[in-house]
Design an enzyme around this catalytic site. Structure first.
Site, PDB file in Angstrom:
ATOM      1  N   TRP A 129       0.913  -1.240   0.041  1.00 47.60           N
ATOM      2  CA  TRP A 129       0.027  -0.003  -0.151  1.00 47.60           C
ATOM      3  C   TRP A 129       0.839   1.429  -0.105  1.00 47.60           C
ATOM      4  O   TRP A 129       1.760   1.443   0.769  1.00 47.60           O
ATOM      5  CB  TRP A 129      -0.670  -0.139   1.273  1.00 47.60           C
ATOM      6  CG  TRP A 129      -1.896   1.171   1.418  1.00 47.60           C
ATOM      7  CD1 TRP A 129      -2.608   1.645   0.641  1.00 47.60           C
ATOM      8  CD2 TRP A 129      -2.149   1.732   2.578  1.00 47.60           C
ATOM      9  NE1 TRP A 129      -3.345   2.770   1.234  1.00 47.60           N
ATOM     10  CE2 TRP A 129      -3.161   2.876   2.399  1.00 47.60           C
ATOM     11  CE3 TRP A 129      -1.588   1.585   3.920  1.00 47.60           C
ATOM     12  CZ2 TRP A 129      -3.507   3.711   3.424  1.00 47.60           C
ATOM     13  CZ3 TRP A 129      -2.117   2.449   4.844  1.00 47.60           C
ATOM     14  CH2 TRP A 129      -3.074   3.674   4.646  1.00 47.60           C
ATOM     15  N   ASP A 210      -1.077  -5.944   9.767  1.00 46.72           N
ATOM     16  CA  ASP A 210      -1.869  -4.864   9.167  1.00 46.72           C
ATOM     17  C   ASP A 210      -3.199  -5.542   8.950  1.00 46.72           C
ATOM     18  O   ASP A 210      -3.361  -6.299   8.044  1.00 46.72           O
ATOM     19  CB  ASP A 210      -1.203  -4.161   7.849  1.00 46.72           C
ATOM     20  CG  ASP A 210      -2.117  -2.973   7.459  1.00 46.72           C
ATOM     21  OD1 ASP A 210      -3.366  -2.540   8.432  1.00 46.72           O
ATOM     22  OD2 ASP A 210      -1.714  -2.100   6.552  1.00 46.72           O
ATOM     23  N   ALA A 212      -6.457  -4.226   8.000  1.00 39.82           N
ATOM     24  CA  ALA A 212      -7.589  -3.165   7.507  1.00 39.82           C
ATOM     25  C   ALA A 212      -8.805  -3.564   6.997  1.00 39.82           C
ATOM     26  O   ALA A 212      -9.655  -2.956   6.745  1.00 39.82           O
ATOM     27  CB  ALA A 212      -6.793  -2.315   6.757  1.00 39.82           C
ATOM     28  N   LYS A 245     -13.216   0.212   7.076  1.00 37.19           N
ATOM     29  CA  LYS A 245     -13.779  -0.327   6.104  1.00 37.19           C
ATOM     30  C   LYS A 245     -14.798  -1.181   6.496  1.00 37.19           C
ATOM     31  O   LYS A 245     -16.004  -1.217   6.241  1.00 37.19           O
ATOM     32  CB  LYS A 245     -12.795  -1.198   5.050  1.00 37.19           C
ATOM     33  CG  LYS A 245     -11.502  -0.721   4.880  1.00 37.19           C
ATOM     34  CD  LYS A 245     -11.641   0.847   4.063  1.00 37.19           C
ATOM     35  CE  LYS A 245     -10.749   1.637   3.901  1.00 37.19           C
ATOM     36  NZ  LYS A 245      -9.237   1.558   3.185  1.00 37.19           N
TER      37      LYS A 245
END
Ligand SMILES: Cc1ncc(COP(=O)(O)O)c(C=O)c1O
Length: 398
Positions: A129, A210, A212, A245
């Site tokens: 990312w 991570d 997310a 999200k």
């Protein structure tokens, strides 16, 4: 005072959104954004989140400070959502702090590592990312890349990844996307997670995970199976959680950083450093989003309702992947587009060169960041043929 500052180039992802807004073509399509979109192109607040927000506000007697670690119920519930049964086993060895979204968690984790091990190196996937390197690297830690994506198979270059990790010196960190890899959409399968866990353990490496997109790949449990495997096996890990999200809380900036330490005494020391690091940068996290997430997770009815909405979003993303792959294959039966359906989450890499991305933008009015990452949630029943025609025209010219 500020005369020495030049105007910076726009952020590669935010810049795409700005260019899209300026385009007056009525058929323009934005595949660049990093947020979920429904059929109408909106990013809705899930109904369960709205309801939880109303109930939470009705019961809120004060807006006094909560402290640098944030909302303790949120911290406990969000870690339990991620780690499942491991959360109970690891509770004494876990230090959690509520953060300013997943980005805040990633940055705070890097600051903590630097405080304890200033020479530590963090290895990120190639590619990763676009914000990982600025967020983590600005802490002063050295960043390197490990092989991850194979453009030829559109999957994980697993042999090369494993071989690379197997040569890293003890004490270095490996940043892994728990699910829905951004930008490639290519995730590790369970056997691969197990092999990665074995290498991390054997080499004394520390995973920096991570998270997310929990619930955005398959479901809330399947998506974190690899993470839970690592938590069972390894003595230390960092986990950066985002509620942007899956709870639809983007602008509320809700997230958490959990550090699992070797023992309870170290975890208590980490907690004090987490709080001090937060205090020095921004003092305390915003409450609103975390209080909503805590409320949803603590109320069985709202939790079920939220999970149903999340499942509907995932079903839509999978359906869009199948739809786009089908429309592309119908136009170019000689090419393989099945990778679109194998990928998980919102993103896949188109595999076009920069000139192709520019042609899509300038001639076809189809927008995406310079790495060619597309967000399948930007596709809809209404625009899928237009998108497929544009992509095929540009692919054919190359
Ligand atoms: C891979 C990845 N990590 C972390 C984040 C952090 O998100 P936020 O700070 O909005 O919670 C994102 C958001 O796009 C992401 O894609």
């Amino acid at each position: 005072m500020f005369g020495n500052l030049d105007i910076l180039a726009p952020d590669p992802i935010l810049g795409v959104t700005a260019a899209f807004r300026r385009d007056s073509n009525p058929g323009k399509v934005d595949l660049g954004v990093g947020v979920y979109r429904d059929e109408l192109g909106n990013t809705p607040v899930p109904a369960a989140i709205r309801e939880a927000e109303r109930e939470m506000l009705a019961g809120q007697a004060s807006k006094t400070y909560v402290g640098p670690a944030g909302n303790p119920e949120f911290n406990e519930r969000i870690v339990a959502l991620a780690l499942g049964p491991q959360a109970v086993r690891l509770r004494e060895r876990t230090a959690v702090i509520q953060t300013v979204g997943g980005c805040g968690a990633l940055r705070l984790g890097a600051e903590l590592v630097r405080a304890s091990a200033p020479d530590a190196v963090i290895h990120v996937s190639d590619p990763t990312w676009a914000n990982h390197e600025p967020l983590v690297g600005t802490s002063g830690l050295a960043l390197r890349r490990y092989p991850y994506y194979d453009p030829a198979t559109r999957g994980v270059a697993f042999e090369r990844m494993l071989d690379h990790l197997g040569r890293l010196p003890a004490g270095e960190l490996v940043l892994l996307h728990v699910c829905c890899h951004n930008p490639t959409g290519a995730d590790l399968d369970l056997a691969q997670w197990s092999a990665v866990g074995e290498v991390l353990e054997r080499r004394g490496l520390v995973p920096y995970l991570d998270l997310a997109y929990q619930g955005f790949g398959d479901d809330l449990e399947t998506d974190v199976a690899g993470l839970r495997m690592l938590a069972e096996r390894l003595p230390t890990l960092l986990l950066a959680i985002s509620c942007s999200k899956n709870f639809g809380l983007y602008r509320e900036r809700a997230g958490a950083l959990a550090v699992v330490a070797e023992n309870a005494a170290t975890a208590r020391a980490v907690e004090t450093h987490q709080a001090r690091t937060a205090r020095r940068m921004y003092s305390m996290p915003p409450d609103h989003g975390a209080a909503i997430a805590a409320h949803v997770l603590g109320d069985e009815r709202l939790r079920q309702a939220w999970q149903r909405e999340l499942a509907a979003m995932v079903a839509r993303m999978k359906a869009l992947r199948a739809l786009l792959a089908g429309r592309l294959a119908a136009r170019r039966p000689d090419r393989d587009f099945s990778w679109l359906e194998r990928h998980r989450g919102m993103f896949s890499l188109l595999g076009l060169d920069p000139a192709g991305i520019t042609a899509l933008r300038e001639e076809e009015h189809v927008y995406m960041p310079p790495d060619g990452r597309i967000n399948v949630a930007g596709v809809s029943e209404a625009n899928v043929d237009r998108v497929a025609d544009s992509l095929v025209r540009v692919i054919d010219r190359r």
